[in-house]
Design a protein around this motif. Sequence first.
Motif, PDB file in Angstrom:
ATOM      1  N   SER A  23       0.870  -1.173   0.000  1.00  0.00           N
ATOM      2  CA  SER A  23       0.000   0.000   0.000  1.00  0.00           C
ATOM      3  C   SER A  23       0.901   1.214   0.000  1.00  0.00           C
ATOM      4  N   GLY A  24       0.928   1.902  -1.123  1.00  0.00           N
ATOM      5  CA  GLY A  24       1.827   3.058  -1.227  1.00  0.00           C
ATOM      6  C   GLY A  24       3.258   2.613  -1.080  1.00  0.00           C
ATOM      7  N   ARG A  25       3.920   3.127  -0.043  1.00  0.00           N
ATOM      8  CA  ARG A  25       5.333   2.783   0.173  1.00  0.00           C
ATOM      9  C   ARG A  25       5.509   1.576   1.080  1.00  0.00           C
ATOM     10  N   LEU A  26       4.406   1.074   1.614  1.00  0.00           N
ATOM     11  CA  LEU A  26       4.501   0.011   2.615  1.00  0.00           C
ATOM     12  C   LEU A  26       4.378  -1.369   1.987  1.00  0.00           C
ATOM     13  N   THR A  27       5.212  -2.269   2.483  1.00  0.00           N
ATOM     14  CA  THR A  27       5.108  -3.682   2.126  1.00  0.00           C
ATOM     15  C   THR A  27       4.968  -4.469   3.419  1.00  0.00           C
ATOM     16  N   VAL A  28       3.963  -5.320   3.492  1.00  0.00           N
ATOM     17  CA  VAL A  28       3.739  -6.105   4.710  1.00  0.00           C
ATOM     18  C   VAL A  28       4.844  -7.145   4.865  1.00  0.00           C
ATOM     19  N   ILE A  29       5.479  -7.143   6.023  1.00  0.00           N
ATOM     20  CA  ILE A  29       6.508  -8.168   6.270  1.00  0.00           C
ATOM     21  C   ILE A  29       6.086  -9.133   7.382  1.00  0.00           C
ATOM     22  N   ASN A  30       5.047  -8.776   8.125  1.00  0.00           N
ATOM     23  CA  ASN A  30       4.630  -9.624   9.232  1.00  0.00           C
ATOM     24  C   ASN A  30       3.152  -9.376   9.536  1.00  0.00           C
ATOM     25  N   ASP A  31       2.377 -10.438   9.547  1.00  0.00           N
ATOM     26  CA  ASP A  31       0.961 -10.320   9.888  1.00  0.00           C
ATOM     27  C   ASP A  31       0.794 -10.603  11.379  1.00  0.00           C
ATOM     28  N   LEU A  32       0.375  -9.577  12.121  1.00  0.00           N
ATOM     29  CA  LEU A  32       0.302  -9.715  13.574  1.00  0.00           C
ATOM     30  C   LEU A  32      -1.142  -9.856  14.063  1.00  0.00           C
ATOM     31  N   GLY A  33      -2.057 -10.204  13.163  1.00  0.00           N
ATOM     32  CA  GLY A  33      -3.460 -10.326  13.576  1.00  0.00           C
ATOM     33  C   GLY A  33      -4.222  -9.066  13.225  1.00  0.00           C
ATOM     34  N   ASP A  34      -4.474  -8.241  14.237  1.00  0.00           N
ATOM     35  CA  ASP A  34      -5.175  -6.980  13.976  1.00  0.00           C
ATOM     36  C   ASP A  34      -4.274  -5.951  13.309  1.00  0.00           C
ATOM     37  N   THR A  35      -3.001  -6.126  13.490  1.00  0.00           N
ATOM     38  CA  THR A  35      -2.049  -5.169  12.925  1.00  0.00           C
ATOM     39  C   THR A  35      -1.082  -5.872  11.983  1.00  0.00           C
ATOM     40  N   LEU A  36      -0.403  -5.037  11.191  1.00  0.00           N
ATOM     41  CA  LEU A  36       0.570  -5.549  10.234  1.00  0.00           C
ATOM     42  C   LEU A  36       1.890  -4.824  10.437  1.00  0.00           C
TER      43      LEU A  36
END
Length: 140
Positions: free
Chosen positions: A6-19
């Motif tokens: 999303s934009g400049r962000l790349t998900v590196i870890n799925d923490l449940g409610d947060t990323l």
Amino acid sequence: MINHKSGRLTVINDLGDTLECLCDCGKTTVVNKKYFNAGDVKSCGCLKKDTEYINLREKFEEKRVDGVAMHLFSDKARKDSSTGYRGVSKYYTRKSKELRYRAWITVDGKKYYKSGFLTAEQAYNVGRKYLEEKYLPKQK
Ligand SMILES: [Zn+2]
């Protein structure tokens, strides 16, 4: 969710409610999954800073178009070779040939002077301030 962007962000870890995301600038940040999925979060915060910087630049350009380059009035003044102060020049009084200093600014191609100072420092601190207040376009 890993590797979603999303934009400049790349998900590196799925923490449940947060990323946990890696931003293009190199920082990691934790964002709410809801906001990420809605596209509300697009950077660690650096994107906002960049946008603010661009806005500042645009404001500066607008002022320049008004006919005055505002950077000429910054405190980091390039020093004038003859007086030590930019926008201050020496002159001698007509009759008694005494050394005096005058401040000057250029606005829209016209030069304005404030003369009669005993020191270059005074001409710069008092004279230029006076000229800037009188002749520079008012800040919006
Ligand atoms: Zn960033």
